[in-house]
Design a protein around this motif. Structure first.
Motif, PDB file in Angstrom:
ATOM      1  N   ALA A  14       1.148   0.569   5.389  1.00 20.74           N
ATOM      2  CA  ALA A  14       0.242  -0.278   6.174  1.00 20.74           C
ATOM      3  C   ALA A  14       0.991  -1.303   7.007  1.00 20.74           C
ATOM      4  O   ALA A  14       0.601  -2.465   7.075  1.00 20.74           O
ATOM      5  CB  ALA A  14      -0.794  -0.954   5.262  1.00 20.74           C
TER       6      ALA A  14
ATOM      7  N   PHE B 197       0.823  -1.211   0.000  1.00 18.80           N
ATOM      8  CA  PHE B 197       0.000   0.000   0.000  1.00 18.80           C
ATOM      9  C   PHE B 197       0.857   1.261   0.000  1.00 18.80           C
ATOM     10  O   PHE B 197       2.007   1.257   0.418  1.00 18.80           O
ATOM     11  CB  PHE B 197      -0.886   0.019   1.245  1.00 18.80           C
ATOM     12  CG  PHE B 197      -1.895  -1.088   1.290  1.00 18.80           C
ATOM     13  CD1 PHE B 197      -3.172  -0.909   0.792  1.00 18.80           C
ATOM     14  CD2 PHE B 197      -1.565  -2.329   1.827  1.00 18.80           C
ATOM     15  CE1 PHE B 197      -4.101  -1.921   0.829  1.00 18.80           C
ATOM     16  CE2 PHE B 197      -2.486  -3.351   1.872  1.00 18.80           C
ATOM     17  CZ  PHE B 197      -3.762  -3.144   1.367  1.00 18.80           C
ATOM     18  N   GLN B 198       0.201   2.346  -0.410  1.00 19.95           N
ATOM     19  CA  GLN B 198       0.871   3.649  -0.431  1.00 19.95           C
ATOM     20  C   GLN B 198       1.330   4.068   0.968  1.00 19.95           C
ATOM     21  O   GLN B 198       2.410   4.599   1.144  1.00 19.95           O
ATOM     22  CB  GLN B 198      -0.101   4.693  -0.985  1.00 19.95           C
ATOM     23  CG  GLN B 198       0.488   6.068  -1.075  1.00 19.95           C
ATOM     24  CD  GLN B 198      -0.464   7.035  -1.757  1.00 19.95           C
ATOM     25  OE1 GLN B 198      -1.598   6.688  -2.082  1.00 19.95           O
ATOM     26  NE2 GLN B 198      -0.010   8.236  -1.985  1.00 19.95           N
ATOM     27  N   SER B 199       0.489   3.786   1.975  1.00 17.31           N
ATOM     28  CA  SER B 199       0.833   4.190   3.340  1.00 17.31           C
ATOM     29  C   SER B 199       1.687   3.120   4.030  1.00 17.31           C
ATOM     30  O   SER B 199       1.857   3.160   5.228  1.00 17.31           O
ATOM     31  CB  SER B 199      -0.430   4.420   4.147  1.00 17.31           C
ATOM     32  OG  SER B 199      -1.110   3.190   4.315  1.00 17.31           O
TER      33      SER B 199
END
Ligand SMILES: Nc1ncnc2c1ncn2[C@@H]1O[C@H](COP(=O)(O)OP(=O)(O)OP(=O)(O)O)[C@@H](O)[C@H]1O
Ligand SMILES: [Mg+2]
Lengths: 335, 300
Positions: A85, A81-83
């Motif tokens: 996670a 994921f972009q964040s």
């Protein structure tokens, strides 16, 4: 064979149709990059492939098996994921280990796999740290490590590098390319950074408003964009689009010329005044006011141009793109 | 620039600084007043607990009495009515602990569902919870009592514990907290790793929202500890009574003045002092959960 086949996929949120009707084949072992403007449905598509979002209609098959209604963990996929996670209360080791612990994989095998992933991603010394004590690049490596140990047949990435600074992004890009060569797994990668798209992909899918505009390898997208949208979306600085009375008289709505395909010469076709020049050392980008509208010009080296200069230029032969009034590519002037 | 403008800016800066100082002094003064206001009852309680019953009525409220009688008061407190005071303390501790834990778990589960899942009636339920926050618990005591009577739970400790585990403000807090502090991608990542919803709740959600849970547990603990009306109505048997109701019965006895009641006043005051000690201890024990801040779950 772990290709991904998407058929007649539709996704509607309430009254909002995000993806009207989408068909896509992702070949086995390919690195497929989804690009498109913000909000065009890239993440939604990826999340449907992952099983985190239910399609409204249509089907998704991975490796020939229909997985449209299958649980995310049973699809043979992994997702970064972009964040990132990462689970903040677990160490790096525990983060990588998490899925295997749930699947009750024997301890020895788990340790072996964590060690392997840590080796591939240079995380050996960080295994006992918490994610909050890592740099952005290290966190992203941990997220990738967590997805490697699942032995997925398909890797999904949603803008994994967009939180990193430019230098680190370049480095991680190379590492991802190496990872793909090493694992030879199918990878589907969402980004809106077109350098990432051009360098990583062997297949680029350009999306616009939930539809696929064009699918192709990076160079063919660059050299033969099928639509005006693709033409301006791929390539930086953007392709120049020119609409003039004489082109329209020839039955062409718009002609497109890339900034590096404009040639300055005294006998040039169009006259222009320089507005701004950006000198980058190896090349210079000039922004011009011309008789056919705003133009961008890319020149090699450090040309002696300054704002206010007058010049004339013409497109290079064989490097002009023609589009009809629907924005579709056409062979050339009909007359 | 000319000298006059320099002087003008200098004066302006100076004025600004002195204004800042004045507002800081005002703020400190205000806070000190508030501190005094909050501490006065406590000081009164502590001082009074050291007095004999006679001194309690004859000496200045914010000074010591003629003799230091705290230890004797404590001995009398524990001996009174065959040590029923400790029984009350135990009851209060039991009810408050169970209610606090229960409220934290229920509010976390409900808040999680309201924050992270889409289902029919979600907004209606949340509106009801919000509405329930506005209603004082006391107003619900009589209907609660009728409900408990119907289910055979009157004069049963569960009749106090179960209603105290329902915390609308806790549900509200946990929902807001999780909506902001719990990243959806974290839950998605866990799903991809193959975690079921229950495992996600236990292994990911609970550890990350611990500070919020502790807040709810504490609110419910204190609320139950201080609750007087509900146990008064629900519980009849003396052995079930919590400290609030117990001290109140002594107080009534003291006011009536019968059975050596007068002597009771200093014992009641001492009892009140002892009864706040567990609350303070619980606060101190749970404090460390807040030190990470309410965004302990986030890494950025
Ligand atoms: N759960 C949802 N409910 C309603 N609308 C949604 C939901 N998720 C996404 N959308 C909408 O769907 C559209 C596509 O979103 P998506 O996240 O797929 O875009 P994207 O291409 O990934 O954009 P970006 O590059 O900004 O990440 C957006 O207009 C978004 O507002
Ligand atoms: Mg997205």
């Amino acid at each position: 064979m772990t290709d991904v086949a998407i058929r007649s996929l539709n996704k509607t949120f309430g009254a909002l149709e995000i993806i009207p009707d989408l068909n896509l084949n992702v070949p086995d072992g390919s690195f497929t990059v989804l690009v498109g403007p913000s909000g065009c449905g890239k993440s939604t598509l990826l999340r449907m492939i992952a099983g985190l979002e239910q399609p409204t209609r249509g089907s998704i098959a991975i490796g020939g098996t229909d997985v449209t209604y299958e649980e995310p963990s049973k699809r043979g996929i992994s997702m970064v994921f972009q964040s990132y996670a990462l689970f903040p209360h677990m160490t790096v080791g525990q983060n990588i280990d998490f899925g295997m612990r749930i699947a009750k994989v024997p301890k020895e095998e788990r340790e072996k796999k964590v060690a392997y992933a840590a080796g591939v991603l240079k995380l050996e010394k960080l295994l006992d740290r918490k994610p909050s004590a890592l740099s952005g690049g290290q966190r992203q490596r941990v997220a990738i490590g967590r997805s490697i140990v699942r032995d997925p047949k398909v890797f999904l990435f949603d803008e994994p590098l967009s939180n990193l600074d430019a230098a680190l992004r370049g480095q991680m890009r190379v590492e991802l390319a190496e990872l793909h060569q090493r694992l030879k797994a199918t990878m589907i990668y969402v980004t809106h950074d077109q350098v990432e798209a051009m360098t990583l992909a062997d297949q680029i899918v350009v999306m616009n408003a939930g539809r696929i505009e064009q699918i192709g390898d990076p160079l063919s997208l660059y050299e033969k964009p099928e639509t005006e949208f693709v033409a301006t979306f791929i390539g930086s600085p953007k392709m120049n689009l020119i609409k003039t009375a004489d082109t329209q008289a020839m039955g062409v709505a718009t002609i497109g010329i890339r900034p590096e395909h404009l040639e300055v010469c005294d006998a040039g076709k169009w006259s222009a005044v320089v507005r701004v020049v950006e000198k980058l050392g190896n090349e210079a980008i000039a922004y011009l006011d011309s008789e056919v509208g705003d133009l961008t010009l890319r020149l090699v080296g450090t040309p002696a141009l300054k704002p206010g200069d007058q010049l004339r230029m013409s497109p290079r032969d064989g490097h002009v793109h023609y589009f009809d009034q629907h924005g579709r590519r056409m062979a050339g002037p009909s007359s | 620039m000319t000298a006059t403008t320099d002087i003008a800016t200098f004066i302006a800066a100076k004025r600004r600084r002195s204004e800042q100082r004045r507002s800081r002094i005002m703020l400190t003064l205000l806070l000190s007043l508030f501190l005094l206001y909050s501490f006065m009852p406590l000081a009164y309680l502590v001082l009074s607990a050291t007095k004999t019953n006679g001194d309690l009525f004859t000496t200045f409220g914010f000074g010591f009495g003629t003799e230091f009688n705290l230890w004797q008061n404590l001995r009398d407190l524990l001996a009174r009515d065959n040590g029923v005071f400790m029984r009350w303390m135990f009851n209060s501790l039991l009810y408050s602990t169970v209610a606090g834990l229960g409220a934290a778990i229920l509010a976390t589960a409900a808040g999680y569902a309201l924050a992270k899942f889409k289902f029919v009636g979600r907004n209606l339920i949340f509106a009801l919870v919000l509405g329930a926050v506005m209603i004082p618990q006391t107003a619900l005591v009589v209907p609660t009592f009728l409900l408990l009577a119907l289910s055979g739970l009157s004069d049963n400790p569960l009749g106090v514990i179960l209603p105290s585990m329902i915390s609308p403000i806790g549900v509200y807090l946990m929902r807001v907290y999780m909506e902001q502090g719990l990243d959806n991608e974290l839950l998605d990542a866990a799903r991809i790793e193959g975690a079921g919803e229950f495992v996600i709740f236990r292994a990911i959600v609970l550890p990350l929202v611990a500070p919020g849970m502790v807040t709810v547990a504490l609110l419910s603990f204190v609320g139950t500890w201080n609750n007087y009306f509900l146990p008064l109505i629900v519980l009849r048997s003396p052995q079930y009574q919590p400290i609030t109701v117990g001290l109140a019965t002594w107080y009534q006895l003291a006011q009536q003045g019968g059975g050596g009641g007068q002597v009771l006043f200093s014992i009641i005051i001492t009892g009140a002092l002892v009864s706040i000690i567990p609350v303070i201890i619980v606060f101190l024990l749970l404090q460390r959960f807040w030190q990470g801040g309410l965004t302990a779950g986030a890494i950025k």
